[in-house]
Design an enzyme around this catalytic site. Structure first.
Site, PDB file in Angstrom:
ATOM      1  N   SER A 135       5.986 -12.417   2.393  1.00  0.00           N
ATOM      2  CA  SER A 135       6.791 -11.197   2.577  1.00  0.00           C
ATOM      3  C   SER A 135       8.231 -11.601   2.862  1.00  0.00           C
ATOM      4  O   SER A 135       8.489 -12.696   3.370  1.00  0.00           O
ATOM      5  CB  SER A 135       6.289 -10.394   3.783  1.00  0.00           C
ATOM      6  OG  SER A 135       4.900 -10.283   3.795  1.00  0.00           O
ATOM      7  N   CYS A 181      13.659  -4.286  -2.198  1.00  0.00           N
ATOM      8  CA  CYS A 181      14.261  -5.384  -1.426  1.00  0.00           C
ATOM      9  C   CYS A 181      15.735  -5.236  -1.078  1.00  0.00           C
ATOM     10  O   CYS A 181      16.131  -5.561   0.036  1.00  0.00           O
ATOM     11  CB  CYS A 181      14.086  -6.709  -2.187  1.00  0.00           C
ATOM     12  SG  CYS A 181      12.387  -7.292  -2.193  1.00  0.00           S
ATOM     13  N   PHE A 182      16.558  -4.789  -2.017  1.00  0.00           N
ATOM     14  CA  PHE A 182      18.003  -4.896  -1.818  1.00  0.00           C
ATOM     15  C   PHE A 182      18.475  -4.233  -0.528  1.00  0.00           C
ATOM     16  O   PHE A 182      19.087  -4.871   0.324  1.00  0.00           O
ATOM     17  CB  PHE A 182      18.762  -4.318  -3.012  1.00  0.00           C
ATOM     18  CG  PHE A 182      18.813  -5.235  -4.209  1.00  0.00           C
ATOM     19  CD1 PHE A 182      18.170  -6.464  -4.206  1.00  0.00           C
ATOM     20  CD2 PHE A 182      19.506  -4.874  -5.349  1.00  0.00           C
ATOM     21  CE1 PHE A 182      18.212  -7.311  -5.307  1.00  0.00           C
ATOM     22  CE2 PHE A 182      19.556  -5.716  -6.453  1.00  0.00           C
ATOM     23  CZ  PHE A 182      18.912  -6.931  -6.436  1.00  0.00           C
ATOM     24  N   ARG A 235      -6.940   0.403  -3.141  1.00  0.00           N
ATOM     25  CA  ARG A 235      -6.102  -0.583  -3.849  1.00  0.00           C
ATOM     26  C   ARG A 235      -6.947  -1.709  -4.427  1.00  0.00           C
ATOM     27  O   ARG A 235      -6.763  -2.122  -5.561  1.00  0.00           O
ATOM     28  CB  ARG A 235      -5.033  -1.133  -2.909  1.00  0.00           C
ATOM     29  CG  ARG A 235      -4.204  -2.239  -3.534  1.00  0.00           C
ATOM     30  CD  ARG A 235      -2.971  -2.529  -2.721  1.00  0.00           C
ATOM     31  NE  ARG A 235      -1.933  -1.550  -2.995  1.00  0.00           N
ATOM     32  CZ  ARG A 235      -0.706  -1.608  -2.481  1.00  0.00           C
ATOM     33  NH1 ARG A 235      -0.376  -2.583  -1.675  1.00  0.00           N
ATOM     34  NH2 ARG A 235       0.186  -0.687  -2.764  1.00  0.00           N
ATOM     35  N   GLY A 276       1.886  -9.926  -3.740  1.00  0.00           N
ATOM     36  CA  GLY A 276       0.629 -10.660  -3.633  1.00  0.00           C
ATOM     37  C   GLY A 276      -0.198 -10.657  -4.905  1.00  0.00           C
ATOM     38  O   GLY A 276      -0.669 -11.714  -5.346  1.00  0.00           O
ATOM     39  N   ALA A 315      21.276 -10.059  -1.161  1.00  0.00           N
ATOM     40  CA  ALA A 315      22.569  -9.494  -0.740  1.00  0.00           C
ATOM     41  C   ALA A 315      23.644  -9.777  -1.795  1.00  0.00           C
ATOM     42  O   ALA A 315      24.451  -8.902  -2.121  1.00  0.00           O
ATOM     43  CB  ALA A 315      22.977 -10.071   0.613  1.00  0.00           C
ATOM     44  N   THR A 368      11.507  -1.278   7.375  1.00  0.00           N
ATOM     45  CA  THR A 368      12.630  -1.143   8.305  1.00  0.00           C
ATOM     46  C   THR A 368      12.181  -0.265   9.468  1.00  0.00           C
ATOM     47  O   THR A 368      11.540   0.766   9.267  1.00  0.00           O
ATOM     48  CB  THR A 368      13.839  -0.506   7.590  1.00  0.00           C
ATOM     49  OG1 THR A 368      14.169  -1.301   6.451  1.00  0.00           O
ATOM     50  CG2 THR A 368      15.042  -0.404   8.513  1.00  0.00           C
ATOM     51  N   ARG A 383      10.216   2.597  -5.377  1.00  0.00           N
ATOM     52  CA  ARG A 383      10.724   2.361  -4.020  1.00  0.00           C
ATOM     53  C   ARG A 383      12.257   2.284  -4.012  1.00  0.00           C
ATOM     54  O   ARG A 383      12.842   1.517  -4.755  1.00  0.00           O
ATOM     55  CB  ARG A 383      10.106   1.086  -3.453  1.00  0.00           C
ATOM     56  CG  ARG A 383       8.605   1.231  -3.236  1.00  0.00           C
ATOM     57  CD  ARG A 383       7.949  -0.037  -2.743  1.00  0.00           C
ATOM     58  NE  ARG A 383       7.956  -1.098  -3.742  1.00  0.00           N
ATOM     59  CZ  ARG A 383       7.477  -2.324  -3.525  1.00  0.00           C
ATOM     60  NH1 ARG A 383       6.975  -2.633  -2.347  1.00  0.00           N
ATOM     61  NH2 ARG A 383       7.501  -3.230  -4.472  1.00  0.00           N
ATOM     62  N   PHE A 414      12.884   2.843 -10.526  1.00  0.00           N
ATOM     63  CA  PHE A 414      14.216   2.332 -10.181  1.00  0.00           C
ATOM     64  C   PHE A 414      14.834   1.498 -11.299  1.00  0.00           C
ATOM     65  O   PHE A 414      16.038   1.286 -11.324  1.00  0.00           O
ATOM     66  CB  PHE A 414      14.188   1.570  -8.849  1.00  0.00           C
ATOM     67  CG  PHE A 414      13.779   0.117  -8.925  1.00  0.00           C
ATOM     68  CD1 PHE A 414      14.733  -0.879  -9.090  1.00  0.00           C
ATOM     69  CD2 PHE A 414      12.450  -0.251  -8.814  1.00  0.00           C
ATOM     70  CE1 PHE A 414      14.366  -2.212  -9.150  1.00  0.00           C
ATOM     71  CE2 PHE A 414      12.077  -1.581  -8.860  1.00  0.00           C
ATOM     72  CZ  PHE A 414      13.037  -2.573  -9.038  1.00  0.00           C
TER      73      PHE A 414
END
Length: 480
Positions: A127, A272-273, A38, A13, A221, A90, A342, A334
């Protein structure tokens, strides 16, 4: 003046709305979030996320046509176009636990939009959501409409962290999915006109809702699959004496394959992955496509295997124990040029080493000590909940020390693990590092960024993923 409101001031965002405000000075953009901390950070000199180029854009637009606010309902009520960029973690319990996306925050946002709206709205999914989410949101809004018309669009983001601003300025494509009705097509056109301020028309792709939603999951993916493919090859390279860098270079020269996302590493990370593949697996299972679900599941299993393999290589190389030994961890994000942790592979590597009672000394140029400690104490999917629902005070870990210098991290260490490909790590004085380490001194390069031959000449025992093994390592198992 067209008014845009984005619910959610996170990694998607914040930068997306900043660029829209920068490129469209005639549009008023408000970014809203219930997190006071935030929003305060977005209004300060210390932005809550690090992205090259972001600070300049925010500074130029903030207070003119870009606003950050906790007044969620007021800004939603006044907006013509509402982007929803809330967390979709998730699920950790109930139906679909461990795979399905939890749409609690999305549903709350939809109900709030219905409660406060006084005129027709275009609601945009930003999202990453499972296919058919738009249909569910549409039902909530329609059943609470009070005569107000809503059009739902899917406009997935395709940002790569570290290059998010560049990706927004010059996207490969902008995807807009909507209903194939006159109202749906009119809404698509309205959003298209926003992006057309700077994106060439041939890069703005318009589809139906379901195609747009599925395209995002499919794109991630496919990218993750490439990483797992080259990482699977890296294990075979180590076993046979081949060099994965040479193999991936040769494969990538085939124009049908291409060279991107063919760098072997300790594993993929990011928000995301894994989440998107798990969501894809769940959708396949729900539609009775067991074989398809198993195919995509394997991409994650290879990624987990690669991280475990790396930890086992570290432990087995160091006389089969790291208990009480200082191990330097260089890099926790990452990937380089982002402070995002994340799903970073560093979490599983560090947890694996801590599980063997290693003493870790961690340095990353962009990740705070508080974030590192929080990541190492959180449960698997906690990171994807809003900040105020995450654990507040991380568990004290005596085996963990966070420092702000690579040389401090490595001083007195038995081994060092390179887990993020920060440019500064390529130019470190490894002779100085070697002189201050315990002997034998080990380097475990999880990103293939060092010149292993030069390091061996200095005296290091070096492990690089997918490269011919150091003589020291040849008879030691990589998998326990």
């Amino acid at each position: 003046m067209v008014k845009i409101c984005c619910i959610g001031a996170g990694y998607v965002g914040g930068p997306t709305m900043a660029v829209i405000a920068f490129k469209c000075p005639a549009i008023e953009v408000a970014v809203v979030d219930i997190s006071v901390a935030r929003i305060a950070a977005w209004n300060s000199d210390q932005l809550p996320i690090y992205e090259p180029g972001l600070e300049d854009i925010v500074t130029q637009c903030r207070g003119k046509n870009l606003f950050f606010s906790t007044e969620v309902e007021k800004n939603v009520s006044e907006a013509d176009i509402i982007f929803v960029s809330v967390n979709t973690p998730t699920k950790t319990r109930g139906l679909g636990a461990g795979k399905a996306a939890d749409l609690t925050y999305w549903e709350s946002a939809a109900r709030m939009i219905a409660d406060v709206s006084k005129n027709d709205k275009i609601v945009v999914e930003k999202s990453t959501v499972p296919v058919k989410t738009a249909e569910a949101i549409e039902k909530i809004l329609t059943h609470n409409s009070n005569g107000i018309k809503y059009q739902i669009l899917s406009n997935p983001e395709f940002l790569a962290e570290g290059t998010a601003i560049q990706d927004l300025f010059n996207p490969d494509r902008v995807l807009i999915g909507g209903r194939e009705t006159p109202g749906g097509q009119k809404a698509i056109q309205a959003l298209k006109e926003v992006y057309a301020h700077w994106v060439p028309e041939d890069r703005i792709i318009c589809t139906n809702l379901w195609s747009a939603e599925l395209s995002k999951l499919a794109a991630n993916a496919f990218l993750a699959q490439r990483i797992s493919s080259v990482n699977a090859m890296s294990a075979l390279c180590e076993a046979t004496g081949a060099d994965v860098t040479q193999v991936s270079h040769a494969v990538g020269k085939d124009t049908r394959v291409g060279s991107k996302f063919l760098n072997a590493s300790v594993g993929f990370g990011g928000s995301c992955f894994q989440k998107d593949i798990l969501s894809l697996v769940y959708i396949c299972e729900c539609n009775g496509l067991k074989e398809v679900a198993n195919y995509w599941k394997q991409v994650i299993q290879v990624n987990d295997y690669q991280k475990n393999r790396f930890v086992n290589r570290v432990v087995s190389s160091m006389f089969n124990t790291v208990s009480g030994k200082k191990i330097a961890i260089l890099g926790f994000a990452f990937k380089k040029d982002t402070g995002d942790t994340r799903e970073t592979p560093a979490i599983d590597v560090c947890k694996g080493l801590l599980g063997d009672n290693a003493n870790l000394s961690i340095y990353d140029p962009q990740v705070t000590e508080d974030q590192i400690r929080k990541d190492l104490s959180m449960k698997k999917f906690d990171w994807d909940n809003p900040i105020h629902l995450q654990p507040m005070s991380p568990t004290v870990m005596k085996q963990l020390n966070v420092v702000w210098d690579a040389y401090a991290a490595t001083k007195g260490a038995h081994g060092l693990c390179l887990l993020t490909e920060w440019d500064e790590f390529k130019t470190l004085d490894f002779k100085k590092i070697y002189d201050n380490m315990q002997k034998p001194a080990f380097v475990f390069d999880g990103r293939n960024i060092v010149d292993e031959q030069k390091l061996r000449e200095i005296g290091f025992i070096v492990y690089s993923i997918g490269k011919p093994l150091d003589g020291w390592l040849k008879d030691m198992p990589a998998v326990a």
